[in-house]
Design a protein around this motif. Structure first.
Motif, PDB file in Angstrom:
ATOM      1  N   GLU A   1     -22.926  69.294   9.089  1.00 19.19           N
ATOM      2  CA  GLU A   1     -21.606  68.720   8.875  1.00 19.19           C
ATOM      3  C   GLU A   1     -20.675  68.982  10.045  1.00 19.19           C
ATOM      4  OE1 GLU A   1     -19.930  69.913   5.182  1.00 19.19           O
ATOM      5  OE2 GLU A   1     -21.495  68.966   3.956  1.00 19.19           O
ATOM      6  N   VAL A   2     -20.879  70.093  10.765  1.00 21.05           N
ATOM      7  CA  VAL A   2     -19.986  70.394  11.894  1.00 21.05           C
ATOM      8  C   VAL A   2     -20.193  69.428  13.052  1.00 21.05           C
ATOM      9  CG1 VAL A   2     -19.733  72.830  11.319  1.00 21.05           C
ATOM     10  CG2 VAL A   2     -21.609  72.111  12.793  1.00 21.05           C
ATOM     11  N   LEU A   3     -21.306  68.693  13.065  1.00 19.41           N
ATOM     12  CA  LEU A   3     -21.508  67.607  14.019  1.00 19.41           C
ATOM     13  C   LEU A   3     -21.105  66.317  13.315  1.00 19.41           C
ATOM     14  CD1 LEU A   3     -24.958  68.725  15.514  1.00 19.41           C
ATOM     15  CD2 LEU A   3     -22.690  68.968  16.565  1.00 19.41           C
ATOM     16  N   LYS A   4     -19.825  66.088  13.248  1.00 20.41           N
ATOM     17  CA  LYS A   4     -19.232  65.059  12.402  1.00 20.41           C
ATOM     18  C   LYS A   4     -19.729  63.660  12.751  1.00 20.41           C
ATOM     19  CE  LYS A   4     -15.075  67.899  11.997  1.00 20.41           C
ATOM     20  NZ  LYS A   4     -13.617  67.996  12.285  1.00 20.41           N
ATOM     21  N   ASP A   5     -20.123  62.915  11.718  1.00 22.91           N
ATOM     22  CA  ASP A   5     -20.603  61.551  11.900  1.00 22.91           C
ATOM     23  C   ASP A   5     -19.420  60.645  12.220  1.00 22.91           C
ATOM     24  OD1 ASP A   5     -21.663  59.013  11.777  1.00 22.91           O
ATOM     25  OD2 ASP A   5     -22.935  59.439  10.053  1.00 22.91           O
ATOM     26  N   LYS A   6     -19.438  60.021  13.399  1.00 19.58           N
ATOM     27  CA  LYS A   6     -18.342  59.162  13.843  1.00 19.58           C
ATOM     28  C   LYS A   6     -18.656  57.676  13.671  1.00 19.58           C
ATOM     29  CE  LYS A   6     -15.171  62.008  15.267  1.00 19.58           C
ATOM     30  NZ  LYS A   6     -13.782  61.952  14.761  1.00 19.58           N
ATOM     31  N   GLY A   7     -19.674  57.368  12.873  1.00 20.28           N
ATOM     32  CA  GLY A   7     -20.030  55.971  12.715  1.00 20.28           C
ATOM     33  C   GLY A   7     -20.685  55.442  13.970  1.00 20.28           C
ATOM     34  N   LYS A   8     -20.489  54.159  14.253  1.00 22.69           N
ATOM     35  CA  LYS A   8     -21.140  53.544  15.398  1.00 22.69           C
ATOM     36  C   LYS A   8     -20.410  53.926  16.686  1.00 22.69           C
ATOM     37  CE  LYS A   8     -23.067  49.165  17.043  1.00 22.69           C
ATOM     38  NZ  LYS A   8     -23.196  47.710  16.789  1.00 22.69           N
ATOM     39  N   MET A   9     -21.084  54.662  17.542  1.00 19.34           N
ATOM     40  CA  MET A   9     -20.512  55.078  18.822  1.00 19.34           C
ATOM     41  C   MET A   9     -21.654  55.505  19.735  1.00 19.34           C
ATOM     42  SD  MET A   9     -19.347  59.015  18.380  1.00 19.34           S
ATOM     43  CE  MET A   9     -20.054  59.333  19.981  1.00 19.34           C
ATOM     44  N   GLU A  10     -21.348  55.685  20.985  1.00 26.58           N
ATOM     45  CA  GLU A  10     -22.345  56.137  21.950  1.00 26.58           C
ATOM     46  C   GLU A  10     -21.758  57.270  22.776  1.00 26.58           C
ATOM     47  OE1 GLU A  10     -25.558  53.755  24.520  1.00 26.58           O
ATOM     48  OE2 GLU A  10     -23.532  53.510  25.324  1.00 26.58           O
ATOM     49  N   CYS A  11     -22.498  58.349  22.911  1.00 31.75           N
ATOM     50  CA  CYS A  11     -22.045  59.469  23.728  1.00 31.75           C
ATOM     51  C   CYS A  11     -21.957  59.030  25.192  1.00 31.75           C
ATOM     52  CB  CYS A  11     -22.995  60.652  23.601  1.00 31.75           C
ATOM     53  SG  CYS A  11     -23.154  61.292  21.915  1.00 31.75           S
ATOM     54  N   GLU A  12     -21.026  59.598  25.894  1.00 31.60           N
ATOM     55  CA  GLU A  12     -20.783  59.235  27.292  1.00 31.60           C
ATOM     56  C   GLU A  12     -21.938  59.666  28.195  1.00 31.60           C
ATOM     57  OE1 GLU A  12     -17.671  60.374  30.932  1.00 31.60           O
ATOM     58  OE2 GLU A  12     -17.510  61.353  28.979  1.00 31.60           O
ATOM     59  N   TYR A  13     -22.243  58.825  29.174  1.00 32.98           N
ATOM     60  CA  TYR A  13     -23.126  59.181  30.279  1.00 32.98           C
ATOM     61  C   TYR A  13     -22.508  58.576  31.534  1.00 32.98           C
ATOM     62  CZ  TYR A  13     -27.315  60.277  32.941  1.00 32.98           C
ATOM     63  OH  TYR A  13     -28.186  60.812  33.870  1.00 32.98           O
ATOM     64  N   PRO A  14     -22.183  59.375  32.554  1.00 29.23           N
ATOM     65  CA  PRO A  14     -21.458  58.868  33.727  1.00 29.23           C
ATOM     66  C   PRO A  14     -22.207  57.730  34.419  1.00 29.23           C
ATOM     67  CG  PRO A  14     -21.506  61.271  33.727  1.00 29.23           C
ATOM     68  CD  PRO A  14     -22.453  60.823  32.650  1.00 29.23           C
ATOM     69  N   SER A  15     -21.475  56.756  34.892  1.00 26.54           N
ATOM     70  CA  SER A  15     -22.077  55.605  35.570  1.00 26.54           C
ATOM     71  C   SER A  15     -22.023  55.721  37.088  1.00 26.54           C
ATOM     72  CB  SER A  15     -21.374  54.310  35.139  1.00 26.54           C
ATOM     73  OG  SER A  15     -19.984  54.382  35.435  1.00 26.54           O
ATOM     74  N   GLU A  16     -21.089  56.499  37.611  1.00 23.73           N
ATOM     75  CA  GLU A  16     -20.965  56.608  39.062  1.00 23.73           C
ATOM     76  C   GLU A  16     -22.089  57.469  39.635  1.00 23.73           C
ATOM     77  OE1 GLU A  16     -18.774  60.129  37.379  1.00 23.73           O
ATOM     78  OE2 GLU A  16     -19.005  57.994  36.903  1.00 23.73           O
ATOM     79  N   LYS A  17     -22.488  57.160  40.861  1.00 21.62           N
ATOM     80  CA  LYS A  17     -23.545  57.919  41.509  1.00 21.62           C
ATOM     81  C   LYS A  17     -23.024  59.269  41.999  1.00 21.62           C
ATOM     82  CE  LYS A  17     -26.472  54.127  43.206  1.00 21.62           C
ATOM     83  NZ  LYS A  17     -27.112  53.523  44.405  1.00 21.62           N
TER      84      LYS A  17
END
Length: 483
Positions: free
Chosen positions: A447-463
């Motif tokens: 439960e402490v990793l709260k379900d945020k529904g539809k989302m995607e964790c960040e991953y940096p795009s810049e090189k």
């Protein structure tokens, strides 16, 4: 540093390594491109104006004759060209038995296909040196470390029983090859298991205070201890002690790419010093990319962050990670006394099979260099992102524990599917003193990793800077020639 893979026992690595690095490591990729007739062509940071073969200096590749003095003579001769376009020393096919020798800056060591460097089995070939300043003591015992650096050299490279390659204060140093470095580490493993070690075993490759380092197309086998303290193939028996594959330690700008590792310990262990010594040294490991890593490690992690992380670990990316029969995927290891931080960690794409844990973090990883550490020096763990993870045959999805009064925060898990083993644990998630969010995770997390529904964790795009390094195409004619 860049690492690249070929096959189970071959390293196709392009790296400006680090290991035990201690200051500003830059990693670049070196990849052999072609061999046409008598011409050998490969990619490297820089090409060399001068070329010599070990046989030009009397080297014998019969696997029995010591070439230690031959290596030293060859490298001393070639060092005069450091400011005149640099030099490369080529090892033809054969088994080149040697103790330690020193390498210089603006230098390439090239192992042709079929060339094997065999580490000497004489322990006397590896004198003791002081412990790392960021560790304060040896990892195997309270004494120093076995190595082989003549004190009159500020830049040196040594290959010992365990294939120890060491460079200090080096600039633009390349190991490119289609050959093998065999550390013949069983002698040292036996001493470890029998508790006969008073000093720390040598590492296979160790680079310190260096920059613009490249290692590629190598196969490294049977290191006495850590392999690279830098695309490679690294193998050791899965029961060999502390044979970490690659250990970027207090390094900056490192690429580990296309590497295949079979290990008795962590495949990649990211570090930055130990307790009060690492805090004082204060040099983080940062700007790291680990890409297309394949790992087999039944008793350890695919990627470990810590436990020696007292200078800090930040801005690490891992993508397209594969593991078979390993204990855990990415494991965070720390404890009171470590201080510093593990933060801004981004993982995108893991394919895992036969695992004990997928997610593992602990704030209770003991092991201290001495009683002088400060138990109030608490580490900060924050902003740890995992996305696009597929795993099967897993005993437990997540075992994640922070520190009471010092919780680990900012976890993010998205698009995670974990298939359980036939004999799996009844409790699939254990979460203590952590917090974060999740989305699309199966089985459902704590439960402490709260379900945020539809989302995607960040991953940096810049090189990151290391991904923007451009290599040159170099070549030499594969026949002996005197300078």
């Amino acid at each position: 540093m860049v690492f690249t893979q070929q096959s189970a026992v071959s390293i196709n690595l392009v790296a400006s390594l680090l290991l035990l690095g201690l200051v500003n490591f830059s990693i670049v990729e070196c990849r052999r491109l072609a061999s046409t007739g008598s011409d050998v062509t490969y990619s490297a940071i820089n090409c060399r104006k001068h070329t010599a073969f070990l046989t030009d200096f009397g080297g014998k590749g019969d696997g029995k004759t010591s070439n230690t003095l031959v290596f030293r003579s060859a490298i001393q001769n070639l060092s005069q060209f450091a400011n005149d376009g640099g030099a490369q020393l080529v090892l033809p096919p054969g088994k080149w038995l040697t103790g330690s020798f020193n390498l210089t800056s603006h230098f390439t060591l090239y192992l042709q296909l079929g060339a094997v460097i065999l580490a000497s089995q004489d322990e006397g070939d590896y004198p003791l040196i002081e412990p790392l300043p960021s560790y304060g003591t040896g990892r195997d015992g309270p004494g120093g470390r076995h190595n082989s650096n003549p004190k009159n050299y500020s830049v040196y490279c040594c290959f010992d029983d365990f294939d120890v390659v060491r460079v200090i204060c080096g600039t633009e140093f390349v190991i490119c090859a289609n050959g093998t470095i065999d550390g013949q580490g069983s002698l040292w493993w036996e001493k470890f298991h029998k508790k006969k070690l008073k000093n720390t075993r040598p590492y296979l490759i160790e680079l310190m205070y260096s920059k613009k380092i490249q290692i590629s197309n190598l196969t490294l086998i049977d290191s006495p201890s850590w392999f690279v303290h830098p695309d490679l193939t690294i193998t050791a028996p899965v029961d060999s002690p502390n044979t970490d594959g690659i250990d970027p330690d207090s390094c900056k700008n490192v690429k580990i790419q296309d590497v295949f590792i079979v290990s008795g310990d962590d495949c990649v262990a990211v570090k930055s010093g130990w307790d009060e010594y690492g805090i004082k040294f204060n040099m983080p490991t940062e700007q790291i990319i680990i890409r297309r890593l394949t790992c087999i490690s039944p008793d350890s992690a695919v990627i470990a962050l810590g436990s020696e992380m007292s200078g800090g670990i930040k801005n690490l990316r891992a993508e397209d990670i594969r593991a078979i029969n390993s204990e855990s995927a990415v494991r965070i290891k720390t404890a009171p006394g470590r201080g510093a931080y593990v933060k801004n960690i981004f993982v995108d794409g893991m394919n895992l099979k036969t695992m004990k844990y997928v997610f593992w973090a602990t704030g209770a990883y003991g092991q201290h260099p001495d009683p002088g550490y400060d138990p109030k020096a608490l580490p900060r763990v924050d902003r740890i992102n995992y996305r696009n993870v597929v795993a099967e045959d897993v005993e437990m999805a997540g075992n994640m524990g922070g520190i009471e009064g010092d919780p680990f925060t900012g976890f993010c898990l998205s698009n995670v599917t974990i298939g359980l083993a036939e004999k799996h644990k009844k409790l699939q998630w254990n979460c203590t003193d952590i917090s974060g969010v999740s989305s699309g995770v199966t089985p459902p997390p704590c439960e402490v990793l709260k379900d945020k529904g539809k989302m995607e964790c960040e991953y940096p795009s810049e090189k990151i800077p290391i991904d923007m390094v451009e290599l040159k195409t170099c070549s030499f004619t594969s026949s002996s020639q005197m300078l």
